[in-house]
Design a protein around this motif. Structure first.
Motif, PDB file in Angstrom:
ATOM      1  N   ILE A  94      -5.045  13.466  -4.241  1.00 46.56           N
ATOM      2  CA  ILE A  94      -4.619  12.930  -2.942  1.00 46.56           C
ATOM      3  C   ILE A  94      -5.451  11.699  -2.586  1.00 46.56           C
ATOM      4  CG2 ILE A  94      -4.483  13.419  -0.477  1.00 46.56           C
ATOM      5  CD1 ILE A  94      -3.916  16.323  -1.172  1.00 46.56           C
ATOM      6  N   ALA A  95      -6.757  11.771  -2.851  1.00 43.92           N
ATOM      7  CA  ALA A  95      -7.612  10.613  -2.578  1.00 43.92           C
ATOM      8  C   ALA A  95      -7.196   9.417  -3.431  1.00 43.92           C
ATOM      9  CB  ALA A  95      -9.078  10.971  -2.837  1.00 43.92           C
ATOM     10  N   CYS A  96      -6.851   9.667  -4.674  1.00 43.57           N
ATOM     11  CA  CYS A  96      -6.394   8.578  -5.544  1.00 43.57           C
ATOM     12  C   CYS A  96      -5.076   7.992  -5.045  1.00 43.57           C
ATOM     13  CB  CYS A  96      -6.242   9.081  -6.981  1.00 43.57           C
ATOM     14  SG  CYS A  96      -7.819   9.419  -7.817  1.00 43.57           S
ATOM     15  N   ALA A  97      -4.240   8.831  -4.447  1.00 47.74           N
ATOM     16  CA  ALA A  97      -2.977   8.333  -3.907  1.00 47.74           C
ATOM     17  C   ALA A  97      -3.210   7.439  -2.689  1.00 47.74           C
ATOM     18  CB  ALA A  97      -2.062   9.501  -3.540  1.00 47.74           C
ATOM     19  N   LEU A  98      -4.088   7.858  -1.790  1.00 43.45           N
ATOM     20  CA  LEU A  98      -4.335   7.087  -0.571  1.00 43.45           C
ATOM     21  C   LEU A  98      -5.135   5.811  -0.846  1.00 43.45           C
ATOM     22  CD1 LEU A  98      -5.163   9.893   2.018  1.00 43.45           C
ATOM     23  CD2 LEU A  98      -3.015   8.662   1.703  1.00 43.45           C
ATOM     24  N   TYR A  99      -6.063   5.886  -1.795  1.00 39.00           N
ATOM     25  CA  TYR A  99      -6.895   4.721  -2.119  1.00 39.00           C
ATOM     26  C   TYR A  99      -6.568   4.222  -3.527  1.00 39.00           C
ATOM     27  CZ  TYR A  99      -9.817   6.291   1.828  1.00 39.00           C
ATOM     28  OH  TYR A  99     -10.284   6.681   3.063  1.00 39.00           O
ATOM     29  N   TRP A 100      -5.292   4.190  -3.880  1.00 43.95           N
ATOM     30  CA  TRP A 100      -4.901   3.852  -5.252  1.00 43.95           C
ATOM     31  C   TRP A 100      -5.386   2.470  -5.671  1.00 43.95           C
ATOM     32  CZ3 TRP A 100      -2.136  -0.606  -5.641  1.00 43.95           C
ATOM     33  CH2 TRP A 100      -1.463  -1.047  -4.495  1.00 43.95           C
ATOM     34  N   ILE A 118     -12.591   4.894  -6.426  1.00 39.08           N
ATOM     35  CA  ILE A 118     -12.060   6.240  -6.201  1.00 39.08           C
ATOM     36  C   ILE A 118     -11.584   6.845  -7.511  1.00 39.08           C
ATOM     37  CG2 ILE A 118      -9.652   5.692  -5.714  1.00 39.08           C
ATOM     38  CD1 ILE A 118     -11.858   8.168  -3.783  1.00 39.08           C
ATOM     39  N   TRP A 119     -11.035   6.020  -8.390  1.00 44.08           N
ATOM     40  CA  TRP A 119     -10.622   6.538  -9.700  1.00 44.08           C
ATOM     41  C   TRP A 119     -11.834   6.914 -10.551  1.00 44.08           C
ATOM     42  CZ3 TRP A 119      -5.619   7.638 -10.526  1.00 44.08           C
ATOM     43  CH2 TRP A 119      -4.669   7.032  -9.697  1.00 44.08           C
ATOM     44  N   LEU A 120     -12.890   6.110 -10.448  1.00 40.98           N
ATOM     45  CA  LEU A 120     -14.115   6.460 -11.165  1.00 40.98           C
ATOM     46  C   LEU A 120     -14.727   7.740 -10.600  1.00 40.98           C
ATOM     47  CD1 LEU A 120     -15.791   2.941 -11.526  1.00 40.98           C
ATOM     48  CD2 LEU A 120     -14.629   4.268 -13.304  1.00 40.98           C
ATOM     49  N   TRP A 147       0.838  -1.212   0.000  1.00 42.36           N
ATOM     50  CA  TRP A 147       0.000   0.000   0.000  1.00 42.36           C
ATOM     51  C   TRP A 147       0.865   1.250   0.000  1.00 42.36           C
ATOM     52  CZ3 TRP A 147      -0.175   3.621   4.065  1.00 42.36           C
ATOM     53  CH2 TRP A 147      -1.117   4.631   3.912  1.00 42.36           C
ATOM     54  N   LEU A 148       1.900   1.267   0.818  1.00 46.59           N
ATOM     55  CA  LEU A 148       2.775   2.432   0.899  1.00 46.59           C
ATOM     56  C   LEU A 148       3.483   2.683  -0.423  1.00 46.59           C
ATOM     57  CD1 LEU A 148       3.928   4.642   2.722  1.00 46.59           C
ATOM     58  CD2 LEU A 148       5.742   3.051   3.390  1.00 46.59           C
ATOM     59  N   ALA A 149       3.901   1.612  -1.103  1.00 45.88           N
ATOM     60  CA  ALA A 149       4.554   1.785  -2.402  1.00 45.88           C
ATOM     61  C   ALA A 149       3.606   2.428  -3.410  1.00 45.88           C
ATOM     62  CB  ALA A 149       5.044   0.430  -2.919  1.00 45.88           C
ATOM     63  N   GLY A 150       2.346   1.990  -3.402  1.00 42.74           N
ATOM     64  CA  GLY A 150       1.368   2.605  -4.304  1.00 42.74           C
ATOM     65  C   GLY A 150       1.133   4.064  -3.983  1.00 42.74           C
ATOM     66  N   VAL A 151       1.063   4.391  -2.687  1.00 41.36           N
ATOM     67  CA  VAL A 151       0.886   5.791  -2.282  1.00 41.36           C
ATOM     68  C   VAL A 151       2.047   6.639  -2.769  1.00 41.36           C
ATOM     69  CG1 VAL A 151       0.768   7.349  -0.301  1.00 41.36           C
ATOM     70  CG2 VAL A 151      -0.551   5.230  -0.287  1.00 41.36           C
ATOM     71  N   LEU A 152       3.258   6.127  -2.619  1.00 40.86           N
ATOM     72  CA  LEU A 152       4.438   6.893  -3.030  1.00 40.86           C
ATOM     73  C   LEU A 152       4.487   7.080  -4.547  1.00 40.86           C
ATOM     74  CD1 LEU A 152       7.144   5.376  -0.649  1.00 40.86           C
ATOM     75  CD2 LEU A 152       5.975   7.577  -0.446  1.00 40.86           C
ATOM     76  N   ILE A 153       4.074   6.055  -5.282  1.00 37.13           N
ATOM     77  CA  ILE A 153       4.097   6.168  -6.745  1.00 37.13           C
ATOM     78  C   ILE A 153       3.110   7.230  -7.231  1.00 37.13           C
ATOM     79  CG2 ILE A 153       3.550   4.955  -8.887  1.00 37.13           C
ATOM     80  CD1 ILE A 153       4.685   2.418  -7.591  1.00 37.13           C
ATOM     81  N   VAL A 154       1.868   7.145  -6.740  1.00 38.25           N
ATOM     82  CA  VAL A 154       0.857   8.113  -7.181  1.00 38.25           C
ATOM     83  C   VAL A 154       1.189   9.510  -6.658  1.00 38.25           C
ATOM     84  CG1 VAL A 154      -1.599   8.665  -7.190  1.00 38.25           C
ATOM     85  CG2 VAL A 154      -0.863   6.276  -7.249  1.00 38.25           C
ATOM     86  N   SER A 155       1.675   9.606  -5.421  1.00 42.23           N
ATOM     87  CA  SER A 155       2.055  10.911  -4.876  1.00 42.23           C
ATOM     88  C   SER A 155       3.250  11.485  -5.620  1.00 42.23           C
ATOM     89  CB  SER A 155       2.385  10.781  -3.379  1.00 42.23           C
ATOM     90  OG  SER A 155       1.280  10.308  -2.658  1.00 42.23           O
ATOM     91  N   GLY A 156       4.177  10.604  -6.003  1.00 37.82           N
ATOM     92  CA  GLY A 156       5.331  11.072  -6.775  1.00 37.82           C
ATOM     93  C   GLY A 156       4.910  11.657  -8.111  1.00 37.82           C
ATOM     94  N   ARG A 157       3.900  11.047  -8.711  1.00 36.06           N
ATOM     95  CA  ARG A 157       3.366  11.603  -9.965  1.00 36.06           C
ATOM     96  C   ARG A 157       2.782  12.993  -9.739  1.00 36.06           C
ATOM     97  NH1 ARG A 157      -1.915  11.069 -11.915  1.00 36.06           N
ATOM     98  NH2 ARG A 157      -2.141  11.289 -14.192  1.00 36.06           N
ATOM     99  N   LEU A 158       2.107  13.171  -8.600  1.00 38.76           N
ATOM    100  CA  LEU A 158       1.536  14.472  -8.272  1.00 38.76           C
ATOM    101  C   LEU A 158       2.628  15.514  -8.032  1.00 38.76           C
ATOM    102  CD1 LEU A 158      -1.036  16.116  -7.576  1.00 38.76           C
ATOM    103  CD2 LEU A 158      -0.781  15.302  -5.215  1.00 38.76           C
ATOM    104  N   CYS A 171       1.766  14.984 -18.487  1.00 41.34           N
ATOM    105  CA  CYS A 171       0.611  14.815 -17.607  1.00 41.34           C
ATOM    106  C   CYS A 171       0.647  15.919 -16.560  1.00 41.34           C
ATOM    107  CB  CYS A 171       0.674  13.434 -16.946  1.00 41.34           C
ATOM    108  SG  CYS A 171      -0.680  13.125 -15.817  1.00 41.34           S
ATOM    109  N   TRP A 172      -0.485  16.628 -16.425  1.00 42.91           N
ATOM    110  CA  TRP A 172      -0.560  17.712 -15.447  1.00 42.91           C
ATOM    111  C   TRP A 172      -1.604  17.347 -14.399  1.00 42.91           C
ATOM    112  CZ3 TRP A 172       3.395  20.646 -16.719  1.00 42.91           C
ATOM    113  CH2 TRP A 172       3.728  20.826 -18.057  1.00 42.91           C
ATOM    114  N   PRO A 173      -1.273  16.496 -13.415  1.00 39.84           N
ATOM    115  CA  PRO A 173      -2.290  16.039 -12.461  1.00 39.84           C
ATOM    116  C   PRO A 173      -2.833  17.132 -11.551  1.00 39.84           C
ATOM    117  CG  PRO A 173      -0.106  15.290 -11.792  1.00 39.84           C
ATOM    118  CD  PRO A 173       0.053  15.899 -13.151  1.00 39.84           C
ATOM    119  N   VAL A 174      -2.105  18.274 -11.413  1.00 39.75           N
ATOM    120  CA  VAL A 174      -2.582  19.330 -10.522  1.00 39.75           C
ATOM    121  C   VAL A 174      -3.309  20.435 -11.275  1.00 39.75           C
ATOM    122  CG1 VAL A 174      -0.794  18.907  -8.804  1.00 39.75           C
ATOM    123  CG2 VAL A 174      -0.344  20.515 -10.662  1.00 39.75           C
TER     124      VAL A 174
END
Length: 527
Positions: free
Chosen positions: A203-209, A214-216, A98-109, A260-263
């Motif tokens: 942020i929600a997508c990062a925590l619940y990747w 959540i993506w929908l 879970w932490l690895a997924g959070v870091l990957i999605v957060s890193g993209r952000l 990609c401009w996620p923000v």
């Protein structure tokens, strides 16, 4: 990890209800649906925080036995090498995944913020009177920076504290009408603070990747956001058909986005163009904006649902329990030992049996004071009094079992000198020691002699002896003592003289001989 699982279940309930509500609001204005998705995503973000800080309301369900997530240590009676539960490794694996997924999605952000910031610094700032005019129409009092950059291919807005609108390099060739349409749309994003909701969604997508809903939900938020901005552009007096033509032409003329401009919030996404054009050209579509009072009422309604949900807690979520491993005196695990916890406040009991590794667990039991008892044939009963278990806590207790004492009983029969009577004797009665350990066994026994003078005087008695059976099976003479204070001294001497000649097969624990205590009872009776 149990907390993550319970939070995910609560978030799933919120998201499922949100999709049902969105279906019910399909005829409502896009601004209403966008507010709903904003509140939903905000709700799943604050759920874990509220679950930690708000008082919890337990749900009365029968707890399911599972392995202990985390425990605090209650000092064992003697040191023993605890064996780590197998479930601990699985829980750690899930946590790190879970932490690895959070870091990957957060890193993209984070990388998106860095790239768009770099593009903004290298862009050319524009001064256009349309900016002030449209801002006035939207009652937008914030300072807006508009730049032209060759690092973006579509118009987009970003920035929470200092909003920035990025226009592509091709924008210098646009007509005044198209420039006005594009600026109206991006300024509507700034007015509605859509950059804030975009960051919350990321942020929600990062925590619940790992959660597809959540993506929908983030996709629905983006869809409703663009349609709400389109409605606001039309409210400025632009014709729907002309606006739709500009959207189509922009989608045709702009190059596909390379970054990609996620923000950021972009204006023209080709995959959403058809839906937006149909919505623009629908004369029956409701396009009113959300009023401040309406937004407050919706927020209060969302809080009325999220707050109680965050306080609900199944017994397993409390992580309240007792667990540990049972060892013998040599430090080896003891399987198939019966472990019982008794609630001293309510009188309820739970019982389990240790597994092959000697581990036991009690999960989801109510907080209170407990008596923990361990039974295993061949070992002395282990008791731990007043084990205190508080809400949302766990206790680890590693009992160390001691070898049970050996008991022998022997009856010595004397007789009174009366011709009709003959002396009778009885065989010794032995208490069997069971269990998987190899119990001691009496192999040679000398019966005590009933003193003749005491028989003539009619004196009877019972002698209770305590001694240590050594590793070679003999009785340790210095340790032998009489523990019955009322025993006749002559009877005691007769018992000791005989018992010290007894021989045993020593007790074996894991193949190693041990010294054990024994209690010997000798009854002197007359007939």
């Amino acid at each position: 990890m149990l907390f993550l699982a319970i939070t995910t279940i609560k978030a799933t309930l919120v998201l499922i209800m949100a999709f049902g509500l969105a279906l019910a609001l399909r005829r409502a204005a896009a601004a209403v649906r966008h507010l709903m998705w904003t509140l939903v995503i905000s709700g799943v973000l604050v759920l874990p925080v509220l679950s930690l800080i708000l008082p919890r309301v337990p749900v009365t369900v029968r707890p399911v036995r599972s392995s202990v997530e985390e425990v605090t240590v209650l000092a064992p009676r003697t040191p023993a090498p605890p064996a780590a539960p197998a479930s601990r490794d699985r829980q750690q694996f899930v946590f790190y995944a879970w932490l690895a997924g959070v870091l990957i999605v957060s890193g993209r952000l984070v990388m998106g913020v860095f790239r768009i910031s770099l593009s903004t610094r290298r862009a050319t700032r524009l001064e256009n009177p349309l900016i002030a005019h449209i801002s006035s129409q939207l009652a937008l009092r914030r300072t807006i920076i508009v730049v032209r950059s060759d690092r973006t291919t579509i118009p987009l807005a970003w920035g929470i504290l200092r909003p920035v609108i990025l226009l592509p390099a091709e924008s210098d060739q646009w007509t005044v009408e198209r420039t006005r349409i594009v600026l109206s749309h991006e300024l509507a994003h700034v007015k509605r603070r859509d950059c804030v909701t975009q960051v919350l969604a990321q942020i929600a997508c990062a925590l619940y990747w790992f959660h597809p809903l959540i993506w929908l939900a983030a996709r629905q938020l983006r869809k409703e956001r663009e349609q709400a901005c389109d409605d606001q552009v039309l409210s400025l007096g632009n014709r729907a058909s002309a606006y739709a033509d500009h959207l189509v032409e922009l989608a045709k003329s702009l190059r596909p986005a390379k970054r990609c401009w996620p923000v950021a919030v972009a204006m023209a996404q080709p995959h959403e163009l058809e839906t937006r054009v149909l919505a623009l050209l629908d004369p029956q579509r409701r396009r009113e904006r959300m009023t401040r009072m309406g937004a407050i009422l919706c927020a209060v309604a969302a809080a009325a649902f999220i707050l109680p949900l965050s306080t609900l807690r199944a017994p397993a979520q409390e992580r309240t329990g007792i667990g540990g491993s049972v060892y013998d005196a040599s430090g080896a695990a003891v399987p198939e030992a019966t472990v019982t916890v008794s609630n001293l406040d309510t009188g309820s009991e739970d019982t389990t049996v240790t597994n092959a590794a000697g581990e036991y667990t009690f999960i989801g039991i109510p907080a209170g004071r407990y008596l923990l008892k361990v039974l295993k044939p061949g070992f002395a009963i282990f008791r731990q009094q007043d084990v205190k278990l508080t809400v949302n806590s766990a206790v680890r207790l590693d009992p160390v079992l001691e070898i049970g004492g050996v008991s022998e009983s022997l009856e010595v029969v004397g007789h009174v000198h009366r011709p009709p009577q003959a002396p009778l004797t009885s065989s010794p009665h032995r208490i069997r020691v069971g269990g998987n350990i190899q119990a001691t066994k009496l192999t040679y026994q000398v019966k005590p002699l009933y003193p003749e003078t005491l028989q003539q005087q009619g004196i009877e008695g019972t002698v209770l002896l305590r001694a240590i059976i050594t590793k070679d099976g003999t009785l340790n003479a210095p340790s032998m003592m009489v523990i019955s204070t009322l025993a006749n001294p002559e009877l005691a001497k007769a018992a000791i003289d005989a018992v010290k000649q007894w021989r045993y097969e020593p007790t074996l624990l894991n193949g190693e001989p041990l010294e054990v205590a024994t209690t010997i009872t000798v009854h002197f009776k007359l007939q």
